[in-house]
Design a protein around this motif. Structure first.
Motif, mmCIF file in Angstrom:
data_model
loop_
_atom_site.group_PDB
_atom_site.id
_atom_site.type_symbol
_atom_site.label_atom_id
_atom_site.label_comp_id
_atom_site.label_asym_id
_atom_site.label_seq_id
_atom_site.Cartn_x
_atom_site.Cartn_y
_atom_site.Cartn_z
ATOM 1 N N ASN A 68 15.692 -2.382 -13.212
ATOM 2 C CA ASN A 68 15.278 -1.060 -12.759
ATOM 3 C C ASN A 68 16.285 -0.518 -11.748
ATOM 4 O OD1 ASN A 68 12.649 -2.352 -10.589
ATOM 5 N ND2 ASN A 68 14.741 -2.968 -10.957
ATOM 6 N N VAL A 69 17.520 -0.740 -12.087
ATOM 7 C CA VAL A 69 18.593 -0.237 -11.241
ATOM 8 C C VAL A 69 19.567 0.553 -12.102
ATOM 9 C CG1 VAL A 69 20.475 -0.870 -9.704
ATOM 10 C CG2 VAL A 69 18.407 -2.248 -9.736
ATOM 11 N N TYR A 98 12.902 3.294 -9.874
ATOM 12 C CA TYR A 98 14.167 2.584 -10.022
ATOM 13 C C TYR A 98 14.959 2.693 -8.721
ATOM 14 C CZ TYR A 98 13.853 2.067 -15.123
ATOM 15 O OH TYR A 98 13.498 1.702 -16.396
ATOM 16 N N SER A 99 16.051 1.949 -8.637
ATOM 17 C CA SER A 99 16.981 2.209 -7.546
ATOM 18 C C SER A 99 18.384 2.450 -8.085
ATOM 19 C CB SER A 99 16.970 1.109 -6.498
ATOM 20 O OG SER A 99 16.402 -0.066 -6.953
ATOM 21 N N LEU A 100 19.280 2.770 -7.172
ATOM 22 C CA LEU A 100 20.601 3.254 -7.563
ATOM 23 C C LEU A 100 21.687 2.484 -6.818
ATOM 24 C CD1 LEU A 100 22.094 5.523 -9.129
ATOM 25 C CD2 LEU A 100 21.949 6.896 -7.054
ATOM 26 N N TYR B 58 20.556 -12.185 -12.353
ATOM 27 C CA TYR B 58 19.118 -12.308 -12.104
ATOM 28 C C TYR B 58 18.688 -13.771 -12.088
ATOM 29 C CZ TYR B 58 18.899 -7.294 -12.648
ATOM 30 O OH TYR B 58 19.087 -5.960 -12.486
ATOM 31 N N LEU B 100 25.913 -2.344 -3.403
ATOM 32 C CA LEU B 100 25.201 -1.573 -2.387
ATOM 33 C C LEU B 100 24.197 -0.637 -3.035
ATOM 34 C CD1 LEU B 100 25.134 -0.854 0.667
ATOM 35 C CD2 LEU B 100 26.806 0.916 0.175
ATOM 36 N N ILE B 101 22.942 -0.740 -2.618
ATOM 37 C CA ILE B 101 21.933 0.219 -3.066
ATOM 38 C C ILE B 101 21.771 1.268 -1.977
ATOM 39 C CG2 ILE B 101 19.489 0.565 -3.549
ATOM 40 C CD1 ILE B 101 19.380 -1.992 -4.972
ATOM 41 N N ILE B 102 21.960 2.523 -2.348
ATOM 42 C CA ILE B 102 21.893 3.599 -1.364
ATOM 43 C C ILE B 102 20.649 4.439 -1.598
ATOM 44 C CG2 ILE B 102 23.046 5.651 -0.478
ATOM 45 C CD1 ILE B 102 25.669 4.432 -1.261
ATOM 46 N N LEU B 103 19.900 4.683 -0.550
ATOM 47 C CA LEU B 103 18.681 5.486 -0.672
ATOM 48 C C LEU B 103 18.647 6.543 0.418
ATOM 49 C CD1 LEU B 103 16.281 2.460 -1.236
ATOM 50 C CD2 LEU B 103 17.074 4.062 -2.965
ATOM 51 N N ILE B 118 11.330 -0.605 -1.673
ATOM 52 C CA ILE B 118 12.245 -0.815 -2.802
ATOM 53 C C ILE B 118 13.272 -1.883 -2.455
ATOM 54 C CG2 ILE B 118 14.139 0.226 -4.104
ATOM 55 C CD1 ILE B 118 12.602 2.818 -4.148
ATOM 56 N N ASN B 122 13.721 -5.550 -4.067
ATOM 57 C CA ASN B 122 15.000 -5.969 -4.628
ATOM 58 C C ASN B 122 15.572 -7.164 -3.875
ATOM 59 O OD1 ASN B 122 16.280 -4.263 -6.919
ATOM 60 N ND2 ASN B 122 15.144 -2.804 -5.665
#
Lengths: 336, 336
Positions: A68-69, A98-100, B58, B100-103, B118, B122
DNA sequence: ATGAAAGCGCTAACAC
DNA sequence: GTGTTAGCGCTTTCAT
């Protein structure tokens, strides 16, 4: 239900043990599976909430072979257009739960390849990418396709046909800018364009030139190329040092606009008395100046929404290749 | 070695079967474990390269209960300061082979909570966060701490003491700006500040005021607050409509600077003849204007590097709480 | 120096 | 309606 020690990770197993039911029943209850008795669901949900259960994303991803990314690659984040694109994607992404993952290629095709690998290894659900000037459509992209990872190219896209592309209406935008200048009866136009390698530049230049050739062939058109704020500034100054003194300047991007406006201030030119300005822009920069700059809006935010729609479609099985274009519009300032 | 069908995912198992050795040996060989015979390693590595083996992130994360993803939360991406911060983090992150997950929290504390969730789900290796004006130090943060996920607060940080913070030298920056104006003998100063709720604003206002009280108590200081480009523009216009006519304007941020400069252009003020301008800035915006604006530089990029250093330290076991400050410097333009 | 086996946390086909 | 079981791909302990 016994007290569970704090700080401990809660798993389906723990819940199932506390409740003396099987793991699968817990799993199903939490997913609201129709087979499970309402009373069981209630008990499970209650305990899960109480214990603050959170599923292990990695286990799910491993098991279901999904993730979910989403991944996103841009040449640079620090760019007015990309901000708003990213904002849009990030919003939609979160709505979907989801995330990004965001990566920059720094205009370096090698780093871009590395970044693609990172996304591949993270087995992202899909990729949004705006390519560098030197990107070739290579194995990396093919490999992703083979893995079934959808790629949406946006803004700076490969010439290659058979890929999903989402672009602003480059041709219409440049033509609209040109025709606006023609209508204003401009006779000597300096057009400052970006990296000539990029298809976005080629399209905009071609459309801009052809509009003049068709609708006002007598116009004197001076073309210049600038890859940065500084170069745009320099090119404008040069044009004046060479005694060209255009009556209008066309800026292909926000970055170029900032450079041109710096030159305009340095040369103490009055806008629009001494020179008219028109730009293709995301919308923020033109408003910083007085008078505000007239521009053709190509919204990064809207493009992001469009790109995401395409991605969602793709994920829902509509995997055919598509080539989407975002319409543009003229926003009148007082610079012409 | 038989031909492996294209498009197929390569796992340790497949390699081990092709080579007629066990999965664990393959795993060790690929990790260059000392126990494994050199010849075996060679064979394994060769086949792995040939087949283009890529480990399943994963599975690794699940097994080892670690991850190679950092999380980052900012109020908005579209901010000159955050760009450069993010760029720095993103660079370092990639160097480490992490992603890097950016939110974005959009200045909404509830969305911020969601985003934290989130990241928690993760199971990120660490979090960088610049908080909203309404953020309280709540359960979410405690829960992350309990899970052993390090949090580095940057730029906009909680007042709360016992957390890791990395900030620009707010007090020094504001004092430096004030003293620069004092040295230039300014007597009527309009200071436009951001959201009064934020500790960053409190610190900067306090230091700015105190510098004047200590070093030039006779100065007339007018304080105004602006949360956006438009409000900064309005506040400046208001000051002139009210007949205040300051001889200098202090802008606490880039956003405020853009608003002030729009007003300056609208009011047709000459800089620095009619009014002097000084800002605290990341460095890009002040250069757009002519004359270039004098500013105290607080580099988002450098702050990012500093924050990452702290994070790396933390991950390497130095988990004590720390409060780091990035020095600032004056960049002289011609606006005073 | 290598292999067997257990298990990370979860899902889902198949039993009953 | 619920339980049993196998297995996703990997690491790692323990045996040999």
């Amino acid at each position: 239900v016994y007290l569970v020690q704090m700080h401990q990770k809660i798993t389906l197993k723990k819940i199932s043990e506390s409740l003396n039911i099987s793991i699968s029943t817990v799993s199903r209850a939490l997913k609201n599976h129709p087979d499970i008795a309402e009373i069981t669901k209630q008990k499970v949900r209650e305990l899960a909430t109480l214990l603050d259960y959170e599923p292990n994303t990695y286990a799910i991803n491993l098991r279901t072979n999904t993730s979910n990314v989403f991944g996103l690659i841009v040449p640079v984040i620090s760019n007015f257009f990309y901000h708003s694109f990213i904002s849009a994607i990030e919003e939609e992404t979160r709505k979907l739960g989801y995330s990004l993952i965001i990566l920059q290629s720094g205009e370096d095709a090698a780093i871009e390849q590395e970044n693609l690998k990172i996304l591949r290894m993270n087995r992202v659900a899909g990729i949004f990418i705006s390519i560098t000037a030197n990107t070739r459509y290579t194995d990396s992209f093919l490999k992703l396709e083979e893995l079934g990872i959808p790629i949406i190219f946006f803004d700076k896209v490969p010439d290659f046909e058979a890929v999903n592309k989402v672009c602003v209406a480059d041709i219409e935008a440049a033509a609209l800018a040109a025709n606006t200048l023609i209508k204003a009866n401009k006779k000597k136009v300096l057009a400052i364009l970006g990296n000539a390698e990029l298809s976005i530049t080629k399209k905009r230049r071609k459309a801009f030139q052809e509009s003049f050739e068709t609708n006002a062939p007598e116009t004197q058109l001076i073309l210049a190329s600038a890859h940065s704020f500084e170069e745009a500034l320099l090119q404008t100054e040069l044009a004046y040092k060479d005694g060209i003194r255009p009556d209008a300047i066309f800026c292909m991007s926000d970055e170029i606009l900032t450079g041109v406006m710096k030159a305009v201030q340095l040369l103490k030119l009055q806008v629009p008395k001494d020179v008219s300005i028109i730009a293709i822009s995301n919308g923020f920069i033109p408003r910083l100046y007085e008078p505000e700059i007239t521009y053709v809006e190509t919204s990064g935010y809207d493009l992001g929404k469009l790109a995401f729609t395409r991605m969602a479609d793709f994920i829902n099985g509509r995997t055919f290749v598509q080539n989407l274009t975002l319409p543009c519009r003229l926003v009148a300032g007082k610079s012409i």
